[in-house]
Design a protein around this motif. Structure first.
Motif, short mmCIF file in Angstrom:
data_model
loop_
_atom_site.label_atom_id
_atom_site.label_comp_id
_atom_site.label_asym_id
_atom_site.label_seq_id
_atom_site.Cartn_x
_atom_site.Cartn_y
_atom_site.Cartn_z
N THR A 185 -8.23 -2.13 -3.53
CA THR A 185 -6.79 -1.88 -3.59
C THR A 185 -6.24 -2.15 -4.98
O THR A 185 -5.37 -1.42 -5.46
CB THR A 185 -6.08 -2.78 -2.56
N LEU A 219 -1.13 4.38 -1.62
CA LEU A 219 -2.45 4.37 -0.99
C LEU A 219 -2.41 4.93 0.42
O LEU A 219 -3.43 5.38 0.93
CB LEU A 219 -3.01 2.93 -0.97
N ARG A 223 -9.53 5.17 -0.90
CA ARG A 223 -8.24 4.79 -1.50
C ARG A 223 -7.85 5.74 -2.62
O ARG A 223 -6.67 6.06 -2.78
CB ARG A 223 -8.33 3.36 -2.03
N ASP A 267 0.83 -1.21 0.00
CA ASP A 267 0.00 0.00 0.00
C ASP A 267 0.86 1.26 0.00
O ASP A 267 0.54 2.25 -0.66
CB ASP A 267 -0.91 -0.01 1.23
N ALA A 295 -7.27 0.89 -7.08
CA ALA A 295 -6.54 2.11 -6.68
C ALA A 295 -5.07 2.03 -7.09
O ALA A 295 -4.48 3.03 -7.50
CB ALA A 295 -6.67 2.31 -5.18
N THR A 296 -4.46 0.85 -6.97
CA THR A 296 -3.07 0.69 -7.39
C THR A 296 -2.92 0.90 -8.88
O THR A 296 -1.96 1.53 -9.34
CB THR A 296 -2.57 -0.71 -6.99
#
Length: 690
Positions: A474, A164, A374, A159, A477-478
């Motif tokens: 996640t 994030l 996020r 993260d 968002a990544t």
């Protein structure tokens, strides 16, 4: 004053331990024993209340230590009460204090035989049911928490690398993970305190009974029956007054270790899960049918059925109430279908995140909107890295997309598209995993790693096997973070540049005045900064960049030439991303004969646009890829260093195959910086210079 209070609190615990030792060794009067017994009950109640009101186990992280001291306090009182019972037990029921007298007479009616059975039942409940179950839960929780610790640490690092979370957030999460492991490890051991306390209570009761039956006839001339009535009654009262707080602490320990983290306390969590009419309607129906059977206590059962039915009806009314309140009182006027607004043909957002209807729960505020949080974290981290505020990202549902598909657009161009499973977890094979997972095979959309979509319940097992497990939010968002970073030049416009200038103007007004609008207009300055971002040079040190641009602008007004002129001034900023202060800079260079050939072509073409013949360029790229492959495999950063005259042409050639490889001129490497030449392109490929 605060220091005095802090020192007072710090001295309270040592004094309490010292007092505990005194209570064990020195005889105390009966009235003090009454005070201590009441205090023991109050402390146990307070611990129980804190346990029930905690939202997650770590909210009461001091519980193992509190449990230890509470157990020691109660055992100290047992020693003191045993001394009083054996010394003064022949004097009557109030010899050991009024608290023991009340528990020995009122609670069990003065019959020590009944007291023995009541104490035995309490011991069975405490030792066999509560304590044994809590110990097993503590043991399993400690083992699974410690097994999952490496995976949680890897998830935090992932993260952080994806932007994030901030470094401060990562530090807090690491501390929380370590604290969680320490807590469950301590709870596994502290549960033995509760079990040992229950065993000690039985042994102390036996010692009081045997001691009383011996001391009564021998020392005080009492009959066996009188000694039994007096001493056993006091021993049972003493055991019960100690067993009640012990049972409350056992319940508190069980409540802590069986808690699941939630944003509510235990009462709110249970109430929320039982607060459904679908739960109480069948209860009311079954109790009603049971109450109609012959021989049943109709009044009691039918009353309970009526209460359950009323609860179901009331909960159903509560469920319907928000729908009624959400209905607007006045209907909006229908839009004129003949009118077309500008919002239908233009889109003012630079970054758009389109999702299928199956992903709408990820942005639903009623479910916490995990994806929105996020995305905000991605924007905040990228803004700090790039040096300007990354534009907002609008998330919208698109009925034209498949249910679990998302699409990322920057300035209207689709740059990324993939599918996720919102109810599952993505297990990534980072090269450290072993074994295989059952599930839907996939590819990580950001880095192209092999991955598998697995049920959420298998996440701990996958983490223990070395896989990096992340949720759908996640993953999305990544992917967004990677695309925004790779296309940062498209996010910077005149408005963002003006904001940078406004911020700098507060600290260096003369510098801004010497930079724009004369000699450089805002559009040209924007192109210069875009050129820096295109070569992965962030704008965090904008004052230094602006100073270099102001000097270069006196020599040229061309944005591309200004970028080349200021790069030597920004060399330390570029190099610090490639190596540490004491670490040598790994570089690749071109063979001298090849570099001379390219230099001649550059001097012949003053535009420096077409200096490399296509076939020669292809062979240079092949040789560079071959030399770079071992360094890329070991994740060792490096740079290609060439003559200033050909740097721009080589950069345009290299970025098509190795976009993350920086191309520097000799002037951009500080003289004091140690250099390690890892390869010379063309040295083993003489055909390149032909």
């Amino acid at each position: 004053m605060n220091k005095l209070l802090a020192s007072g609190r710090g001295a309270a615990l040592p004094l309490a331990i010292l007092l505990l030792v005194v209570v064990m060794v020195v005889p105390i009067p009966a009235f003090l024993l009454d005070i201590f017994f009441v205090a023991n009950i109050a402390i146990s109640l307070a611990v129980l209340m804190v346990s029930l009101n905690a939202q997650k186990p770590l909210d009461f992280s001091s519980f193992p230590t509190v449990l230890l001291f509470a157990t020691l306090f109660r055992l100290g009182l047992n020693v003191a009460s045993t001394r009083i019972v054996l010394v003064h037990g022949h004097e009557g029921e109030s010899a050991a204090g009024h608290v023991i007298e009340a528990f020995g007479t009122f609670l069990i009616g003065g019959d020590y035989v009944v007291g023995i059975f009541v104490f035995a039942i309490l011991m069975i409940i405490n030792l066999i049911v509560v304590t044994k179950g809590a110990s097993r839960v503590s043991e399993v929780s400690a083992r699974f928490t410690l097994d999952a610790l490496p995976g949680k640490q890897m998830a935090i690092d992932a993260d952080l690398n994806a932007g994030l979370i901030t470094p401060d957030d990562a530090k807090k999460r690491r501390v929380e993970v370590a604290t969680e492991a320490d807590f469950y490890g301590s709870m596994d051991g502290s549960s033995k305190f509760v079990k040992g306390d229950a065993v000690a209570a039985m042994l102390i009761l036996a010692a009081n009974v045997v001691g009383g039956l011996i001391l009564g006839p021998v020392s005080h001339g009492m009959t066996i029956a009188a000694a039994a009535k007096s001493y056993i009654l006091l021993a049972i009262g003493d055991a019960l007054v100690a067993q009640l707080p012990s049972l409350m602490l056992s319940i508190a320990a069980a409540a802590i270790v069986t808690r699941v983290s939630s944003d509510k306390d235990l009462a709110g969590q249970i109430g929320g899960q039982f607060g459904s009419p679908r739960t109480w309607t069948p209860v009311a129906v079954i109790l009603g049918l049971l109450g109609l059977l012959p021989g049943m206590p109709h009044l009691v059962i039918l009353t309970a059925a009526g209460i359950a039915g009323f609860a179901a009806w009331k909960l159903r009314q509560i469920e319907r109430r928000p729908l009624v309140e959400a209905t607007p009182a006045v209907a909006e006027e229908p839009a004129d279908p003949s009118k077309i607004g500008w919002d239908e043909v233009t889109d003012g957002m630079q970054v758009n995140f389109d999702i299928g209807y199956g992903l709408v729960p990820l942005v639903d505020p009623r479910r916490g909107a995990p994806l929105m949080g996020r995305i905000t974290g991605v924007r905040r981290q990228l803004s700090r890295e790039l040096g300007f505020v990354v534009p907002q990202c609008r998330v919208r549902d698109d009925i034209n997309l498949a249910p679990y598909t998302y699409r990322i657009l920057i300035n209207g161009v689709v740059l990324g598209e993939d599918q996720v499973s919102p109810d599952e977890m993505l297990a990534l094979d980072t090269g450290q995993a072993y074994g295989s997972l059952s599930g839907k095979k996939a590819k990580d959309p950001t880095f192209g790693l092999d991955a598998t979509w697995i049920p959420s319940g298998d996440a701990d097992a996958a983490t223990g096997a070395g896989f990096l497990v992340v949720d759908a939010g996640t993953v999305m968002a990544t992917h967004l973070n990677h695309l925004l970073g790779a296309n940062a030049t498209d996010l910077l416009g005149p408005d963002e540049v003006q904001s940078l200038l406004d911020g700098l103007k507060e600290r260096a007004a003369q510098l801004v005045a010497s930079l724009t609008p004369n000699p450089l207009p805002l559009t040209t300055l924007t192109q210069v900064l875009k050129g820096l971002l295109a070569e992965n040079i962030p704008l965090k040190e904008f004052r230094r960049i602006a100073q270099a641009i102001a000097v270069a602008a006196t020599r040229s007004a061309d944005a591309e030439e200004i970028v080349e002129l200021i790069r030597p001034e920004l060399g330390p900023l570029i190099i610090q991303k490639l190596c540490g202060v004491r670490e040598p800079l790994r570089v690749m260079t071109l063979d001298g004969q090849l570099e001379g050939l390219l230099g001649q072509a550059a001097r012949a073409d003053q535009s420096r646009r077409h200096v490399i013949e296509p076939d020669l360029g292809r062979r240079i790229v092949d040789a560079l890829q071959e030399a770079a492959q071992p360094l890329i495999a070991e994740a060792k950063p490096f740079a290609l260093v060439v003559q200033p005259a050909i740097r721009l042409a080589i950069r345009k050639l290299v970025k098509t195959v190795l976009p993350d490889t920086p191309v520097l001129s000799f002037f951009e490497v500080p003289e004091e910086k140690a250099v390690e030449v890892v390869a010379v392109i063309g040295q083993q490929h003489q055909a390149l210079a032909a």
